[in-house]
Design a protein around this motif. Structure first.
Motif, PDB file in Angstrom:
ATOM      1  N   LEU A  87       0.670   2.596 -36.864  1.00  0.00           N
ATOM      2  CA  LEU A  87       0.901   4.038 -36.797  1.00  0.00           C
ATOM      3  C   LEU A  87      -0.343   4.792 -36.343  1.00  0.00           C
ATOM      4  N   VAL A  88      -1.502   4.402 -36.863  1.00  0.00           N
ATOM      5  CA  VAL A  88      -2.728   5.115 -36.523  1.00  0.00           C
ATOM      6  C   VAL A  88      -3.048   5.015 -35.030  1.00  0.00           C
ATOM      7  N   PRO A  89      -3.047   3.826 -34.412  1.00  0.00           N
ATOM      8  CA  PRO A  89      -3.280   3.776 -32.962  1.00  0.00           C
ATOM      9  C   PRO A  89      -2.233   4.560 -32.175  1.00  0.00           C
ATOM     10  N   ALA A  90      -0.990   4.565 -32.673  1.00  0.00           N
ATOM     11  CA  ALA A  90       0.049   5.324 -31.976  1.00  0.00           C
ATOM     12  C   ALA A  90      -0.265   6.818 -31.990  1.00  0.00           C
ATOM     13  N   VAL A  91      -0.729   7.320 -33.152  1.00  0.00           N
ATOM     14  CA  VAL A  91      -1.107   8.737 -33.239  1.00  0.00           C
ATOM     15  C   VAL A  91      -2.281   9.026 -32.314  1.00  0.00           C
ATOM     16  N   TYR A  92      -3.260   8.143 -32.292  1.00  0.00           N
ATOM     17  CA  TYR A  92      -4.412   8.325 -31.411  1.00  0.00           C
ATOM     18  C   TYR A  92      -3.975   8.371 -29.945  1.00  0.00           C
ATOM     19  N   ALA A  93      -3.084   7.460 -29.564  1.00  0.00           N
ATOM     20  CA  ALA A  93      -2.635   7.401 -28.169  1.00  0.00           C
ATOM     21  C   ALA A  93      -1.852   8.648 -27.799  1.00  0.00           C
ATOM     22  N   ALA A  94      -1.003   9.115 -28.710  1.00  0.00           N
ATOM     23  CA  ALA A  94      -0.181  10.290 -28.420  1.00  0.00           C
ATOM     24  C   ALA A  94      -1.013  11.551 -28.264  1.00  0.00           C
ATOM     25  N   THR A  95      -2.165  11.602 -28.925  1.00  0.00           N
ATOM     26  CA  THR A  95      -3.016  12.795 -28.854  1.00  0.00           C
ATOM     27  C   THR A  95      -4.173  12.624 -27.869  1.00  0.00           C
ATOM     28  N   GLY A  96      -4.210  11.509 -27.164  1.00  0.00           N
ATOM     29  CA  GLY A  96      -5.202  11.316 -26.119  1.00  0.00           C
ATOM     30  C   GLY A  96      -6.601  10.971 -26.603  1.00  0.00           C
ATOM     31  N   VAL A  97      -6.740  10.471 -27.814  1.00  0.00           N
ATOM     32  CA  VAL A  97      -8.078  10.146 -28.321  1.00  0.00           C
ATOM     33  C   VAL A  97      -8.247   8.645 -28.563  1.00  0.00           C
ATOM     34  N   LEU A  98      -7.298   7.841 -28.066  1.00  0.00           N
ATOM     35  CA  LEU A  98      -7.373   6.410 -28.340  1.00  0.00           C
ATOM     36  C   LEU A  98      -8.615   5.773 -27.729  1.00  0.00           C
ATOM     37  N   TRP A  99      -8.922   6.151 -26.464  1.00  0.00           N
ATOM     38  CA  TRP A  99     -10.068   5.462 -25.840  1.00  0.00           C
ATOM     39  C   TRP A  99     -11.398   5.819 -26.477  1.00  0.00           C
ATOM     40  N   PRO A 100     -11.663   7.086 -26.880  1.00  0.00           N
ATOM     41  CA  PRO A 100     -12.933   7.326 -27.597  1.00  0.00           C
ATOM     42  C   PRO A 100     -13.015   6.550 -28.914  1.00  0.00           C
ATOM     43  N   VAL A 101     -11.880   6.428 -29.611  1.00  0.00           N
ATOM     44  CA  VAL A 101     -11.886   5.695 -30.871  1.00  0.00           C
ATOM     45  C   VAL A 101     -12.200   4.221 -30.621  1.00  0.00           C
ATOM     46  N   LEU A 102     -11.597   3.634 -29.592  1.00  0.00           N
ATOM     47  CA  LEU A 102     -11.850   2.223 -29.283  1.00  0.00           C
ATOM     48  C   LEU A 102     -13.296   1.995 -28.870  1.00  0.00           C
ATOM     49  N   VAL A 103     -13.839   2.913 -28.067  1.00  0.00           N
ATOM     50  CA  VAL A 103     -15.239   2.796 -27.669  1.00  0.00           C
ATOM     51  C   VAL A 103     -16.152   2.907 -28.883  1.00  0.00           C
ATOM     52  N   SER A 104     -15.844   3.859 -29.772  1.00  0.00           N
ATOM     53  CA  SER A 104     -16.643   4.024 -30.993  1.00  0.00           C
ATOM     54  C   SER A 104     -16.594   2.774 -31.855  1.00  0.00           C
ATOM     55  N   LEU A 105     -15.401   2.196 -31.972  1.00  0.00           N
ATOM     56  CA  LEU A 105     -15.251   0.977 -32.776  1.00  0.00           C
ATOM     57  C   LEU A 105     -16.043  -0.174 -32.169  1.00  0.00           C
ATOM     58  N   ALA A 106     -15.991  -0.303 -30.829  1.00  0.00           N
ATOM     59  CA  ALA A 106     -16.739  -1.369 -30.170  1.00  0.00           C
ATOM     60  C   ALA A 106     -18.246  -1.194 -30.359  1.00  0.00           C
ATOM     61  N   LEU A 107     -18.708   0.045 -30.305  1.00  0.00           N
ATOM     62  CA  LEU A 107     -20.127   0.308 -30.536  1.00  0.00           C
ATOM     63  C   LEU A 107     -20.536  -0.008 -31.967  1.00  0.00           C
ATOM     64  N   TRP A 108     -19.649   0.279 -32.915  1.00  0.00           N
ATOM     65  CA  TRP A 108     -19.945  -0.034 -34.314  1.00  0.00           C
ATOM     66  C   TRP A 108     -20.061  -1.541 -34.508  1.00  0.00           C
ATOM     67  N   VAL A 109     -19.156  -2.305 -33.904  1.00  0.00           N
ATOM     68  CA  VAL A 109     -19.232  -3.768 -33.995  1.00  0.00           C
ATOM     69  C   VAL A 109     -20.530  -4.264 -33.380  1.00  0.00           C
ATOM     70  N   LEU A 110     -20.915  -3.693 -32.219  1.00  0.00           N
ATOM     71  CA  LEU A 110     -22.179  -4.070 -31.583  1.00  0.00           C
ATOM     72  C   LEU A 110     -23.358  -3.751 -32.494  1.00  0.00           C
ATOM     73  N   ALA A 111     -23.310  -2.591 -33.157  1.00  0.00           N
ATOM     74  CA  ALA A 111     -24.404  -2.210 -34.055  1.00  0.00           C
ATOM     75  C   ALA A 111     -24.531  -3.196 -35.205  1.00  0.00           C
ATOM     76  N   MET A 112     -23.406  -3.580 -35.815  1.00  0.00           N
ATOM     77  CA  MET A 112     -23.448  -4.513 -36.937  1.00  0.00           C
ATOM     78  C   MET A 112     -23.964  -5.875 -36.500  1.00  0.00           C
ATOM     79  N   ALA A 113     -23.482  -6.355 -35.349  1.00  0.00           N
ATOM     80  CA  ALA A 113     -23.925  -7.668 -34.864  1.00  0.00           C
ATOM     81  C   ALA A 113     -25.409  -7.656 -34.526  1.00  0.00           C
ATOM     82  N   SER A 114     -25.877  -6.600 -33.894  1.00  0.00           N
ATOM     83  CA  SER A 114     -27.293  -6.508 -33.516  1.00  0.00           C
ATOM     84  C   SER A 114     -28.176  -6.418 -34.751  1.00  0.00           C
ATOM     85  N   ALA A 115     -27.728  -5.661 -35.758  1.00  0.00           N
ATOM     86  CA  ALA A 115     -28.500  -5.556 -36.993  1.00  0.00           C
ATOM     87  C   ALA A 115     -28.599  -6.913 -37.672  1.00  0.00           C
TER      88      ALA A 115
END
Length: 458
Positions: A87-115
């Motif tokens: 449901l959450v990704p569907a809401v993000y996609a319907a409101t046009g914010v899915l790609w910023p959320v995915l980019v943010s999530l990918a950056l967070w994963v990169l931050a954790m791995a680098s740390a």
């Protein structure tokens, strides 16, 4: 739940201070993961973060209803478990914010791995060169791990290396008695190819006689072998320790008089494991028993005293031989950073209703989850005996149950060259990462055995 014992904090150590480059990348990625949604959608980014948290809370409620109820409520819970994550990704996609959320999530994963990479270190355990044993004795369970003993030809390879091999048959056997007899016959190394429960029984005999103990990961999960750095996909590689091995000193855990190399579980899990149908029908048995164990009139209610902390009304309690890393902090959750701290790890769970289940998404701040460390812990129950899962094996112990560690009691023989680094790993320790990135001195070194790490109550 009260708090007084202190929560474990990861400690860097070993021979290097970490990588400043990886630390800088971790900080940049972390900052970017916050800035991307704020720049692209403005202050509404905070709203979308709240939407994600609501989705997680709904999923948690679904899990609770599935496990703790039957009938229509369980059906609704299953639906929530299946639909909330979508449901959450569907809401993000319907409101046009899915790609910023995915980019943010990918950056967070990169931050954790680098740390994690930035503060990774070789480990604090001392390795000692070991002469090859003259009379190694190995106990093998041909049924463990779906038949790994036969599939990897462990018996033949061990005999070719000069080891005496004893195979367990299908009936009940006195595993510890077999090991004691081997010691009396002159064995100078004890080993097990099997599950963690069998390993614990032989490990106690090895510790009592100060003999090296060899772990051959031929069981299903082999958590102890994983934390020792062994190759669980190729258990035959552990036999290299017979000719080119080193010794490590690790702690042994005790629940009353029962030894555990991983953990002792009290409450719901222990009760489910004790059901005769569990081995053959794990999912069906769990779903049948859990509603009564979680919300029924006869649901177990446990208490624990650890240091100056006292928690009551627990449904589940995990006492581990050294603390487990948090899932959100570790590159590989369910791991122990070290096996020689001299401290028990405790994870206490108390969830009594739907609101508390939803609040579990807040982790230790929810009030339903408490993480502690202590040198000893006393588990209390309102019954004369309490079921316990000791390294996955069901036993019944008289209450109260005193849990403790014997620091450095077990001498483990491992191959000199192995795919994992024993007693290593690091959490995303952001103050340490920040100091590395700024080029400031980073505290390190080995913590003295048995000291309680700094931290706060969960």
């Amino acid at each position: 739940m009260g708090g007084g014992a202190r929560e474990s904090t990861a400690v860097g150590g070993g021979g290097r201070g970490g990588s400043a480059g990886w630390a800088r990348l971790a900080l940049l990625a972390l900052a970017a993961s916050v800035l991307v949604p704020l720049v692209t959608v403005g202050p509404l980014g905070l709203l979308w973060a709240a939407v994600g948290l609501v989705g997680l809370a709904l999923a948690a409620v679904g899990v609770w209803w599935t496990l703790a109820h039957t009938g229509v409520v369980r059906t609704v819970g299953v639906v929530l478990c299946a639909t909330a994550p979508l449901l959450v990704p569907a809401v993000y996609a319907a409101t046009g914010v899915l790609w910023p959320v995915l980019v943010s999530l990918a950056l967070w994963v990169l931050a954790m791995a680098s740390a994690h990479i930035a503060v990774a270190y070789r480990g604090t355990a001392d390795e000692h060169a070991a002469a090859p044993p003259r009379h190694p004795w190995i106990l093998m369970n041909p049924r463990s791990g779906g038949g790994k003993v036969g599939r990897f030809h462990l018996e033949e390879r061990a005999r070719a290396a000069g080891a005496e091999v004893v195979l367990l048959d299908g009936g009940p056997q006195d595993v510890a008695g077999l090991a004691r007899r081997a010691v009396a016959d002159g064995a100078d190394l004890l080993a097990v190819a099997g599950g963690d429960g069998t390993q614990a029984l032989v490990a106690e005999v090895a510790a009592r006689n100060d003999l090296p103990f060899l772990v051959i990961p031929a069981g299903t999960r082999n958590h102890f072998a994983l934390d020792l750095g062994l190759d669980r996909d190729d258990p035959a590689r552990a036999l290299e320790a017979l000719t080119d091995g080193v010794d490590l000193r690790v702690d042994l855990g005790f629940a009353a008089d029962r030894v555990f190399v991983n953990n002792a579980s009290f409450g719901t899990y222990a009760a489910v494991v004790g059901d005769p149908d569990y081995r053959g029908r794990k999912v069906r048995t769990s779903l049948r028993m859990l509603p009564g164990l979680l919300t029924g009139a006869d649901a177990p209610r446990l208490g624990v005293r650890a240091g100056d902390a006292h928690a009551e009304g627990l449904q589940a309690l995990l006492v581990s031989n050294n603390p487990y890393l948090r899932a959100v902090d570790a590159a590989r959750p369910g791991r122990r950073q070290r096996l020689d701290s001299g401290l028990l790890g405790l994870v206490c769970v108390r969830v009594g209703n739907t609101a508390q289940a939803a609040a579990m998404m807040r982790g230790a701040r929810s009030g339903g989850l408490l993480r502690l460390t202590a040198r000893t812990a006393v588990v209390e129950a309102d019954t004369a005996t309490v079921p316990v899962g000791v390294d996955g094996e069901h036993v019944v112990l008289p209450a109260p149950v005193r849990c403790r560690l014997e620091p450095g009691a077990l001498r483990v023989r491992v191959p000199r060259h192995r795919p994992g680094t024993p007693l290593s790993g690091a959490t995303a320790d952001w103050p340490r990462v920040t100091r590395l990135a700024l080029g400031l001195p980073v505290p390190g070194g080995r913590r003295s055995r048995g000291a309680t790490p700094p931290g706060g109550t969960g």
